[in-house]
Scaffold this active site. Structure first.
Site, PDB file in Angstrom:
ATOM      1  N   PRO A  60       0.827  -1.214   0.000  1.00  0.00           N
ATOM      2  CA  PRO A  60       0.000   0.000   0.000  1.00  0.00           C
ATOM      3  C   PRO A  60       0.860   1.263   0.000  1.00  0.00           C
ATOM      4  CG  PRO A  60      -0.494  -1.424   1.908  1.00  0.00           C
ATOM      5  CD  PRO A  60       0.725  -1.973   1.245  1.00  0.00           C
ATOM      6  N   ASP A  61       0.352   2.355  -0.611  1.00  0.00           N
ATOM      7  CA  ASP A  61       1.072   3.622  -0.455  1.00  0.00           C
ATOM      8  C   ASP A  61       0.733   4.185   0.925  1.00  0.00           C
ATOM      9  OD1 ASP A  61      -1.365   4.922  -0.708  1.00  0.00           O
ATOM     10  OD2 ASP A  61      -1.058   5.506  -2.779  1.00  0.00           O
ATOM     11  N   PHE A  62       1.368   5.297   1.288  1.00  0.00           N
ATOM     12  CA  PHE A  62       1.187   5.814   2.644  1.00  0.00           C
ATOM     13  C   PHE A  62       0.003   6.773   2.777  1.00  0.00           C
ATOM     14  CE2 PHE A  62       5.819   5.495   4.386  1.00  0.00           C
ATOM     15  CZ  PHE A  62       5.701   4.121   4.380  1.00  0.00           C
ATOM     16  N   ARG A  63      -0.257   7.519   1.680  1.00  0.00           N
ATOM     17  CA  ARG A  63      -1.189   8.638   1.825  1.00  0.00           C
ATOM     18  C   ARG A  63      -2.632   8.296   1.518  1.00  0.00           C
ATOM     19  NH1 ARG A  63       3.407  10.998   0.787  1.00  0.00           N
ATOM     20  NH2 ARG A  63       4.018  12.628   2.244  1.00  0.00           N
ATOM     21  N   ASN A 122      -0.570   8.369 -13.126  1.00  0.00           N
ATOM     22  CA  ASN A 122      -1.098   8.286 -11.771  1.00  0.00           C
ATOM     23  C   ASN A 122      -2.587   7.957 -11.858  1.00  0.00           C
ATOM     24  OD1 ASN A 122      -1.808   8.908  -8.956  1.00  0.00           O
ATOM     25  ND2 ASN A 122       0.138  10.013  -8.876  1.00  0.00           N
ATOM     26  N   GLY A 133       3.342   7.221 -10.222  1.00  0.00           N
ATOM     27  CA  GLY A 133       2.851   6.796  -8.908  1.00  0.00           C
ATOM     28  C   GLY A 133       3.457   7.531  -7.733  1.00  0.00           C
ATOM     29  N   CYS A 156      28.525  -3.469  18.784  1.00  0.00           N
ATOM     30  CA  CYS A 156      28.570  -2.437  19.837  1.00  0.00           C
ATOM     31  C   CYS A 156      27.247  -2.285  20.590  1.00  0.00           C
ATOM     32  CB  CYS A 156      28.982  -1.090  19.233  1.00  0.00           C
ATOM     33  SG  CYS A 156      27.703  -0.364  18.199  1.00  0.00           S
ATOM     34  N   HIS A 202      15.605   7.056  -1.054  1.00  0.00           N
ATOM     35  CA  HIS A 202      15.214   6.873   0.351  1.00  0.00           C
ATOM     36  C   HIS A 202      15.744   5.560   0.932  1.00  0.00           C
ATOM     37  CE1 HIS A 202      11.646   9.863  -0.269  1.00  0.00           C
ATOM     38  NE2 HIS A 202      12.798  10.470  -0.114  1.00  0.00           N
ATOM     39  N   ALA A 226      -0.730   2.077 -12.864  1.00  0.00           N
ATOM     40  CA  ALA A 226       0.562   2.016 -13.557  1.00  0.00           C
ATOM     41  C   ALA A 226       0.764   0.678 -14.265  1.00  0.00           C
ATOM     42  CB  ALA A 226       1.688   2.270 -12.550  1.00  0.00           C
ATOM     43  N   GLN A 254      11.669   6.587  -5.006  1.00  0.00           N
ATOM     44  CA  GLN A 254      11.517   6.897  -3.581  1.00  0.00           C
ATOM     45  C   GLN A 254      11.224   5.626  -2.806  1.00  0.00           C
ATOM     46  OE1 GLN A 254       8.867  10.669  -3.231  1.00  0.00           O
ATOM     47  NE2 GLN A 254       8.488   9.784  -5.240  1.00  0.00           N
ATOM     48  N   ASN A 255      10.974   4.544  -3.551  1.00  0.00           N
ATOM     49  CA  ASN A 255      10.562   3.304  -2.890  1.00  0.00           C
ATOM     50  C   ASN A 255      11.753   2.591  -2.277  1.00  0.00           C
ATOM     51  OD1 ASN A 255       8.057   3.954  -3.744  1.00  0.00           O
ATOM     52  ND2 ASN A 255       8.039   2.546  -5.482  1.00  0.00           N
ATOM     53  N   ILE A 256      11.443   1.860  -1.215  1.00  0.00           N
ATOM     54  CA  ILE A 256      12.483   1.139  -0.489  1.00  0.00           C
ATOM     55  C   ILE A 256      12.319  -0.364  -0.693  1.00  0.00           C
ATOM     56  CG2 ILE A 256      12.753   2.958   1.240  1.00  0.00           C
ATOM     57  CD1 ILE A 256      10.876   1.308   3.054  1.00  0.00           C
ATOM     58  N   ASP A 257      11.427  -0.738  -1.641  1.00  0.00           N
ATOM     59  CA  ASP A 257      11.027  -2.144  -1.759  1.00  0.00           C
ATOM     60  C   ASP A 257      11.912  -2.975  -2.681  1.00  0.00           C
ATOM     61  OD1 ASP A 257      10.204  -1.317  -4.365  1.00  0.00           O
ATOM     62  OD2 ASP A 257       8.142  -0.995  -3.710  1.00  0.00           O
ATOM     63  N   CYS A 295      28.826   2.301  14.762  1.00  0.00           N
ATOM     64  CA  CYS A 295      30.087   1.696  14.291  1.00  0.00           C
ATOM     65  C   CYS A 295      30.036   1.288  12.826  1.00  0.00           C
ATOM     66  CB  CYS A 295      30.458   0.495  15.168  1.00  0.00           C
ATOM     67  SG  CYS A 295      29.442  -0.963  14.872  1.00  0.00           S
ATOM     68  N   TYR A 300       8.522   0.640  11.400  1.00  0.00           N
ATOM     69  CA  TYR A 300       9.308  -0.181  10.489  1.00  0.00           C
ATOM     70  C   TYR A 300       8.762  -1.605  10.408  1.00  0.00           C
ATOM     71  CZ  TYR A 300      12.858  -2.803   8.202  1.00  0.00           C
ATOM     72  OH  TYR A 300      13.482  -3.645   7.330  1.00  0.00           O
TER      73      TYR A 300
HETATM   74  P1  NAD Z   1       2.516   8.620  -1.863  1.00  0.00           P
HETATM   75  O1  NAD Z   1       1.894   7.564  -0.994  1.00  0.00           O
HETATM   76  O2  NAD Z   1       2.630   9.987  -1.339  1.00  0.00           O
HETATM   77  O3  NAD Z   1       1.719   8.716  -3.248  1.00  0.00           O
HETATM   78  C1  NAD Z   1       1.404   7.580  -3.991  1.00  0.00           C
HETATM   79  C2  NAD Z   1       0.821   8.065  -5.320  1.00  0.00           C
HETATM   80  O4  NAD Z   1       0.576   6.932  -6.127  1.00  0.00           O
HETATM   81  C3  NAD Z   1      -0.502   8.815  -5.178  1.00  0.00           C
HETATM   82  O5  NAD Z   1      -0.429  10.014  -5.946  1.00  0.00           O
HETATM   83  C4  NAD Z   1      -1.551   7.840  -5.743  1.00  0.00           C
HETATM   84  O6  NAD Z   1      -2.585   8.528  -6.420  1.00  0.00           O
HETATM   85  C5  NAD Z   1      -0.708   7.064  -6.722  1.00  0.00           C
HETATM   86  N1  NAD Z   1      -1.163   5.697  -6.983  1.00  0.00           N
HETATM   87  C6  NAD Z   1      -1.746   4.824  -6.126  1.00  0.00           C
HETATM   88  N2  NAD Z   1      -1.975   3.644  -6.743  1.00  0.00           N
HETATM   89  C7  NAD Z   1      -1.496   3.777  -8.014  1.00  0.00           C
HETATM   90  C8  NAD Z   1      -1.415   2.891  -9.123  1.00  0.00           C
HETATM   91  N3  NAD Z   1      -1.879   1.619  -9.061  1.00  0.00           N
HETATM   92  N4  NAD Z   1      -0.863   3.353 -10.267  1.00  0.00           N
HETATM   93  C9  NAD Z   1      -0.401   4.633 -10.367  1.00  0.00           C
HETATM   94  N5  NAD Z   1      -0.447   5.506  -9.327  1.00  0.00           N
HETATM   95  C10 NAD Z   1      -0.991   5.074  -8.173  1.00  0.00           C
HETATM   96  O7  NAD Z   1       3.902   8.026  -2.304  1.00  0.00           O
HETATM   97  P2  NAD Z   1       5.262   8.763  -2.587  1.00  0.00           P
HETATM   98  O8  NAD Z   1       5.010   9.983  -3.402  1.00  0.00           O
HETATM   99  O9  NAD Z   1       6.163   7.707  -3.121  1.00  0.00           O
HETATM  100  O10 NAD Z   1       5.786   9.217  -1.153  1.00  0.00           O
HETATM  101  C11 NAD Z   1       5.685   8.373  -0.020  1.00  0.00           C
HETATM  102  C12 NAD Z   1       6.978   8.053   0.691  1.00  0.00           C
HETATM  103  O11 NAD Z   1       6.778   6.805   1.360  1.00  0.00           O
HETATM  104  C13 NAD Z   1       8.119   7.834  -0.237  1.00  0.00           C
HETATM  105  O12 NAD Z   1       9.202   8.424   0.344  1.00  0.00           O
HETATM  106  C14 NAD Z   1       8.355   6.320  -0.281  1.00  0.00           C
HETATM  107  O13 NAD Z   1       9.711   6.024  -0.070  1.00  0.00           O
HETATM  108  C15 NAD Z   1       7.666   5.780   0.934  1.00  0.00           C
HETATM  109  N6  NAD Z   1       6.898   4.547   0.631  1.00  0.00           N
HETATM  110  C16 NAD Z   1       7.498   3.533  -0.064  1.00  0.00           C
HETATM  111  C17 NAD Z   1       6.787   2.383  -0.376  1.00  0.00           C
HETATM  112  C18 NAD Z   1       7.465   1.308  -1.167  1.00  0.00           C
HETATM  113  O14 NAD Z   1       8.676   1.134  -1.066  1.00  0.00           O
HETATM  114  N7  NAD Z   1       6.720   0.563  -1.998  1.00  0.00           N
HETATM  115  C19 NAD Z   1       5.454   2.253   0.022  1.00  0.00           C
HETATM  116  C20 NAD Z   1       4.868   3.294   0.757  1.00  0.00           C
HETATM  117  C21 NAD Z   1       5.605   4.450   1.039  1.00  0.00           C
END
Ligand code: NAD
Length: 255
Positions: A41-44, A221, A195, A160, A127, A239, A109-112, A138, A75
């Site tokens: 899942p995304d965060f927002r 998006n 995304g 440590c 990130h 996407a 920006q993803n960490i996955d 250390c 985490y």
């Molecule tokens: P965000 O959560 O702020 O925004 C996600 C965006 O993706 C939104 O604009 C949404 O409308 C869009 N979206 C959702 N589903 C979609 C799809 N199927 N296809 C296309 N677009 C879609 O994410 P952000 O801008 O990357 O910022 C969040 C922070 O949290 C980042 O720094 C990121 O590192 C971190 N994060 C990473 C992961 C991961 O590694 N997968 C997951 C959650 C958050």
């Protein structure tokens, strides 16, 4: 003003594909949205982690330094969503585009780690990534283990005993590879923005750097963002569908 593409079977979509084929140095910038279809899942979005864990209460470097068990709550919740996930069609499409010599790099920006798993070689993880833990005292580093996600004490450094930190960038820390990214963006003539809600700085400024150098912006998006009015094309949809169709069309177009 962005040209808004609502269907993949329109002249506007073909126009975007044809224009892309003139780009000499295209780069992709990706965010959490590209991995949603892989089950992360995304965060927002509603129900996302930010609605449970406020960023300033759980996700800052100060919180980690003063109350690591709190940072580890976030985490562990995040880590559960990341394990055993596989790249989706959009990750795969970007890997194909790089292999075909049509994509210089992916800035994510993803960490996955899903871009690397898909086969992209030039990936900049601004990130960080979730597969390692490291010690701020250390510099010891070790791979993340499944057992680290179990409730209990914070994992500690075997050298440590300092609390280990996931190799991800928290609020208040510097993003990675900024100089390399600035050099890359200065030469980028087309940026695929996929995304991301484009709200987290400094990453949110990257499209404007490309724009101010005369580069083109294509945004993919499910919904419009603050960047949309600045983009040349806005492709609405998931996407896994839109990016995959776009890359397929580009590679076909080029024969
Ligand atoms: P965000 O959560 O702020 O925004 C996600 C965006 O993706 C939104 O604009 C949404 O409308 C869009 N979206 C959702 N589903 C979609 C799809 N199927 N296809 C296309 N677009 C879609 O994410 P952000 O801008 O990357 O910022 C969040 C922070 O949290 C980042 O720094 C990121 O590192 C971190 N994060 C990473 C992961 C991961 O590694 N997968 C997951 C959650 C958050």
């Amino acid at each position: 003003m962005a040209k808004r593409i609502k269907s993949l079977h329109t002249d506007l979509f073909d126009e975007a594909v044809a224009e892309f084929c003139h780009a000499a140095r295209a780069v992709a910038l990706t965010g959490a949205g590209i991995s949603v279809e892989s089950g992360i899942p995304d965060f927002r979005s509603p129900g996302g982690l930010w609605s449970v864990f406020q960023p300033d209460e759980f996700a800052t470097i100060e919180v980690f330094l003063h109350a690591p068990e709190k940072a580890w709550k976030l985490y562990r919740a995040l880590g559960e969503t990341l394990i055993d996930k596989r790249p989706g069609a959009a990750h795969q499409a970007l890997a194909d585009l790089e292999k075909a010599g049509r994509l210089q790099a992916v800035i994510t920006q993803n960490i996955d780690c899903l871009h690397t798993k898909a086969g992209n070689r030039n990936v900049i993880e601004v990130h960080g990534e979730h597969q390692h833990l490291h010690c701020l005292q250390c510099e010891f580093q070790r791979p993340f283990k499944h057992a680290d996600l179990a409730d209990g004490p914070v994992p500690r450094c075997s050298e440590c005993a300092y609390p280990l930190k996931p190799n991800i960038v928290l609020f208040g820390e510097l993003v990675r590879d900024l100089q390399r990214i600035e050099q890359l963006l200065d030469q980028t003539d087309l940026l695929l923005v996929i995304g991301t809600s484009a709200q987290v700085y400094p990453v949110a400024s990257f499209p404007y750097t490309v724009r101010s150098n005369g580069g083109r912006i294509y945004e993919f998006n499910t919904e419009e963002t603050g960047l949309t009015p600045t983009a040349d094309f806005f492709v609405r949809g998931k996407a896994g569908t839109t990016v995959a169709a776009f890359v397929h069309a580009v590679l076909q177009h080029e024969g």
